[in-house]
Write a protein that holds these residues in place. Structure first.
Motif, mmCIF file in Angstrom:
data_model
loop_
_atom_site.group_PDB
_atom_site.id
_atom_site.type_symbol
_atom_site.label_atom_id
_atom_site.label_comp_id
_atom_site.label_asym_id
_atom_site.label_seq_id
_atom_site.Cartn_x
_atom_site.Cartn_y
_atom_site.Cartn_z
ATOM 1 N N PRO A 1 0.922 -1.097 0.030
ATOM 2 C CA PRO A 1 -0.113 -0.063 0.109
ATOM 3 C C PRO A 1 0.901 1.319 0.150
ATOM 4 C CG PRO A 1 -0.827 -1.550 1.859
ATOM 5 C CD PRO A 1 0.574 -1.873 1.231
ATOM 6 N N PRO A 2 0.308 2.460 -0.711
ATOM 7 C CA PRO A 2 1.194 3.490 -0.648
ATOM 8 C C PRO A 2 1.669 4.153 0.522
ATOM 9 C CG PRO A 2 -0.549 3.639 -2.308
ATOM 10 C CD PRO A 2 -0.857 2.481 -1.318
ATOM 11 N N GLU A 3 0.895 4.019 1.623
ATOM 12 C CA GLU A 3 1.093 4.531 2.943
ATOM 13 C C GLU A 3 2.260 3.840 3.721
ATOM 14 O OE1 GLU A 3 -2.395 1.989 3.583
ATOM 15 O OE2 GLU A 3 -1.960 3.728 2.213
ATOM 16 N N VAL A 4 2.283 2.288 3.256
ATOM 17 C CA VAL A 4 3.642 1.531 3.834
ATOM 18 C C VAL A 4 4.742 1.816 2.865
ATOM 19 C CG1 VAL A 4 4.172 -0.801 4.254
ATOM 20 C CG2 VAL A 4 1.916 -0.152 4.628
ATOM 21 N N GLU B 1 5.710 4.343 1.497
ATOM 22 C CA GLU B 1 6.460 5.603 2.082
ATOM 23 C C GLU B 1 7.408 5.441 3.115
ATOM 24 O OE1 GLU B 1 3.342 8.472 2.935
ATOM 25 O OE2 GLU B 1 3.030 8.698 0.892
ATOM 26 N N GLN B 2 7.185 4.525 4.041
ATOM 27 C CA GLN B 2 8.077 4.231 4.967
ATOM 28 C C GLN B 2 9.279 3.091 5.058
ATOM 29 O OE1 GLN B 2 5.605 3.215 8.664
ATOM 30 N NE2 GLN B 2 3.811 4.004 7.501
#
Length: 111
Positions: free
Chosen positions: A23-26, A28-29
């Motif tokens: 997922p995009p939010e993951v 990013e990390q």
């Protein structure tokens, strides 16, 4: 060009691998060093370090990681602590994590 993970990583206690849709939010990390271009060419195998799949490593069975040698790294101990709901600081060292697991009674103290 699409990217895919080179190897398995853990974010928020969840494993992600080369064949997973991250997922995009993951994403990013995850640091740039963990990604590679997905050329789609047959025969490209991801680089795997240690166990092929962390979901089947010794710690996925609830067994404590070894304290030295293969499989004894900070990621294995952090995963073990998370599985046993032992809280550790994000910047905790491997030794700090082992000490927290000992204090919580999920592993025996080594003398």
């Amino acid at each position: 060009m699409a990217r895919r993970l080179k190897t398995f990583v853990h974010v928020g206690g969840n494993p992600y691998g080369p064949d997973d849709e991250v997922p995009p939010e993951v994403a990013e990390q995850i640091g740039e060093h963990a990604w590679e271009d997905d050329s789609g060419e047959a025969g490209d195998e991801p680089t795997r370090v240690g166990y092929d799949d962390p979901r089947t490593s010794p710690t996925s069975t609830g067994e404590a990681p070894p304290r030295s040698g293969r499989g004894s790294g900070i990621d294995a101990w952090r995963r073990f602590a998370e599985q046993h709901e032992v809280e550790v600081a994000a910047d905790a060292s491997r030794e700090d994590i082992i000490a927290a697991c000992e204090a919580a009674g999920v592993v025996e103290r080594e003398e």
